[in-house]
Design a protein around this motif. Sequence first.
Motif, PDB file in Angstrom:
ATOM      1  N   ARG A  90       0.794  -0.858  -0.267  1.00 29.96           N
ATOM      2  CA  ARG A  90      -0.197   0.063  -0.450  1.00 29.96           C
ATOM      3  C   ARG A  90       0.664   1.309   0.229  1.00 29.96           C
ATOM      4  NH1 ARG A  90      -5.168  -0.869   0.704  1.00 29.96           N
ATOM      5  NH2 ARG A  90      -5.533   1.298   2.231  1.00 29.96           N
ATOM      6  N   GLY A  91       1.838   1.708   1.170  1.00 32.78           N
ATOM      7  CA  GLY A  91       2.608   1.999   0.742  1.00 32.78           C
ATOM      8  C   GLY A  91       3.014   2.650  -0.656  1.00 32.78           C
ATOM      9  N   MET A  92       3.935   1.773  -1.411  1.00 37.72           N
ATOM     10  CA  MET A  92       4.618   1.751  -2.843  1.00 37.72           C
ATOM     11  C   MET A  92       2.496   2.318  -3.269  1.00 37.72           C
ATOM     12  SD  MET A  92       6.922   1.477  -2.895  1.00 37.72           S
ATOM     13  CE  MET A  92       7.780   0.775  -4.589  1.00 37.72           C
ATOM     14  N   GLN A  93       2.020   2.235  -3.492  1.00 40.77           N
ATOM     15  CA  GLN A  93       0.896   2.218  -3.910  1.00 40.77           C
ATOM     16  C   GLN A  93       1.198   3.660  -3.869  1.00 40.77           C
ATOM     17  OE1 GLN A  93      -2.846   0.059  -4.957  1.00 40.77           O
ATOM     18  NE2 GLN A  93      -1.997  -1.523  -4.166  1.00 40.77           N
ATOM     19  N   VAL A  94       0.779   4.441  -2.532  1.00 40.06           N
ATOM     20  CA  VAL A  94       0.334   5.295  -2.062  1.00 40.06           C
ATOM     21  C   VAL A  94       1.254   6.868  -3.296  1.00 40.06           C
ATOM     22  CG1 VAL A  94       0.234   7.252  -0.253  1.00 40.06           C
ATOM     23  CG2 VAL A  94      -0.984   5.467  -0.257  1.00 40.06           C
ATOM     24  N   ALA A  95       2.982   6.542  -2.391  1.00 40.36           N
ATOM     25  CA  ALA A  95       3.620   6.786  -3.351  1.00 40.36           C
ATOM     26  C   ALA A  95       3.541   7.164  -4.956  1.00 40.36           C
ATOM     27  CB  ALA A  95       4.972   6.932  -2.901  1.00 40.36           C
ATOM     28  N   ALA A  96       3.830   6.141  -5.304  1.00 38.03           N
ATOM     29  CA  ALA A  96       3.665   6.391  -6.958  1.00 38.03           C
ATOM     30  C   ALA A  96       2.395   6.374  -7.427  1.00 38.03           C
ATOM     31  CB  ALA A  96       2.823   4.725  -7.402  1.00 38.03           C
ATOM     32  N   GLY A  97       1.088   7.152  -6.899  1.00 36.49           N
ATOM     33  CA  GLY A  97       0.090   7.576  -6.727  1.00 36.49           C
ATOM     34  C   GLY A  97      -0.373   9.291  -6.357  1.00 36.49           C
ATOM     35  N   LEU A  98       1.229   9.589  -5.713  1.00 37.45           N
ATOM     36  CA  LEU A  98       1.552  10.937  -5.814  1.00 37.45           C
ATOM     37  C   LEU A  98       2.181  11.510  -6.489  1.00 37.45           C
ATOM     38  CD1 LEU A  98       2.433  10.689  -1.698  1.00 37.45           C
ATOM     39  CD2 LEU A  98       1.051  11.980  -2.149  1.00 37.45           C
ATOM     40  N   VAL A  99       3.316  11.162  -6.918  1.00 39.97           N
ATOM     41  CA  VAL A  99       4.190  10.867  -8.180  1.00 39.97           C
ATOM     42  C   VAL A  99       3.452  11.213  -9.273  1.00 39.97           C
ATOM     43  CG1 VAL A  99       6.091  10.401  -9.967  1.00 39.97           C
ATOM     44  CG2 VAL A  99       6.300  10.460  -7.116  1.00 39.97           C
ATOM     45  N   ILE A 100       2.358  10.483  -9.887  1.00 38.86           N
ATOM     46  CA  ILE A 100       1.492   9.918 -10.737  1.00 38.86           C
ATOM     47  C   ILE A 100       0.812  11.156 -11.201  1.00 38.86           C
ATOM     48  CG2 ILE A 100       0.327   9.046 -12.039  1.00 38.86           C
ATOM     49  CD1 ILE A 100       1.626   6.019 -11.413  1.00 38.86           C
ATOM     50  N   GLY A 101      -0.131  11.604  -9.771  1.00 40.51           N
ATOM     51  CA  GLY A 101      -0.998  12.621  -9.920  1.00 40.51           C
ATOM     52  C   GLY A 101      -0.404  13.851  -9.913  1.00 40.51           C
ATOM     53  N   GLY A 102       0.767  14.122  -9.439  1.00 45.76           N
ATOM     54  CA  GLY A 102       1.983  15.429  -9.455  1.00 45.76           C
ATOM     55  C   GLY A 102       2.102  15.504 -11.438  1.00 45.76           C
ATOM     56  N   ALA A 103       2.616  14.336 -11.753  1.00 45.70           N
ATOM     57  CA  ALA A 103       2.896  15.102 -12.720  1.00 45.70           C
ATOM     58  C   ALA A 103       2.145  15.063 -13.858  1.00 45.70           C
ATOM     59  CB  ALA A 103       3.543  13.458 -13.249  1.00 45.70           C
ATOM     60  N   LEU A 104       0.832  14.673 -13.668  1.00 45.12           N
ATOM     61  CA  LEU A 104      -0.359  14.464 -14.567  1.00 45.12           C
ATOM     62  C   LEU A 104      -1.053  15.876 -14.255  1.00 45.12           C
ATOM     63  CD1 LEU A 104      -2.292  10.534 -14.938  1.00 45.12           C
ATOM     64  CD2 LEU A 104      -0.604  11.678 -16.914  1.00 45.12           C
ATOM     65  N   GLY A 105      -0.764  16.353 -12.922  1.00 44.87           N
ATOM     66  CA  GLY A 105      -1.049  17.770 -13.087  1.00 44.87           C
ATOM     67  C   GLY A 105      -0.869  18.668 -13.885  1.00 44.87           C
ATOM     68  N   ASN A 106       1.278  18.960 -13.674  1.00 45.36           N
ATOM     69  CA  ASN A 106       2.086  19.405 -14.954  1.00 45.36           C
ATOM     70  C   ASN A 106       1.401  19.104 -16.096  1.00 45.36           C
ATOM     71  OD1 ASN A 106       2.260  20.946 -12.523  1.00 45.36           O
ATOM     72  ND2 ASN A 106       4.260  19.439 -12.090  1.00 45.36           N
ATOM     73  N   VAL A 107       1.412  17.756 -16.904  1.00 40.41           N
ATOM     74  CA  VAL A 107       1.042  17.865 -18.101  1.00 40.41           C
ATOM     75  C   VAL A 107      -0.220  18.638 -18.118  1.00 40.41           C
ATOM     76  CG1 VAL A 107      -0.294  15.610 -19.574  1.00 40.41           C
ATOM     77  CG2 VAL A 107       2.279  15.242 -18.191  1.00 40.41           C
ATOM     78  N   TYR A 108      -1.237  18.127 -17.360  1.00 37.97           N
ATOM     79  CA  TYR A 108      -2.828  19.124 -18.270  1.00 37.97           C
ATOM     80  C   TYR A 108      -2.122  20.315 -17.823  1.00 37.97           C
ATOM     81  CZ  TYR A 108      -6.711  21.325 -17.682  1.00 37.97           C
ATOM     82  OH  TYR A 108      -8.330  21.677 -17.759  1.00 37.97           O
ATOM     83  N   ASP A 109      -1.344  21.240 -17.122  1.00 36.06           N
ATOM     84  CA  ASP A 109      -0.888  22.143 -17.246  1.00 36.06           C
ATOM     85  C   ASP A 109      -0.664  23.076 -18.530  1.00 36.06           C
ATOM     86  OD1 ASP A 109      -2.418  22.560 -15.077  1.00 36.06           O
ATOM     87  OD2 ASP A 109      -0.414  23.831 -13.452  1.00 36.06           O
TER      88      ASP A 109
END
Length: 158
Positions: A90-109
Amino acid sequence: MRLMVLVAGLCLALDQISKIWVVFGLDLVTRLYIDVAAPLLTFRYGENTGINFGLFGGDSDTSRWILIGLSVVISAALALWVRRSHGRHRGMQVAAGLVIGGALGNVYDRVAYGYVLDFLNMSCCGIQNPFVFNVADVFIFAGAAGLIFFDSRAKNHG
């Protein structure tokens, strides 16, 4: 894997909501600067065409699309790696989700505006920080730290 997708979606939403609220809702785009709890926290308008701290910035459409593609490929590779190597952690899933969500937020911009909207500036103790960042950058940093932490724990206990 659902947890990773949920965290990524939540991070993407929080990033975009924060940008809409601060940059457009508080009219930072016109005001350019708002003291929140100066000098610790100020809102400063920034348009980042590069990666963190404006590195590799350029106004060319080519560099913009290269950074978009790179972010998407890295996000997909990270999701695949976590699924294959640490699918139930679960920790790895949360950490990966943070990175992916942040990256996609910047991609959207980058897709919507042609650059990443930045607005956070923090200074302390007589040191004036000239850089601005956003909530997505915080998620990416925290997620990367989590990936290192949880991956090393898994190797030490596995």
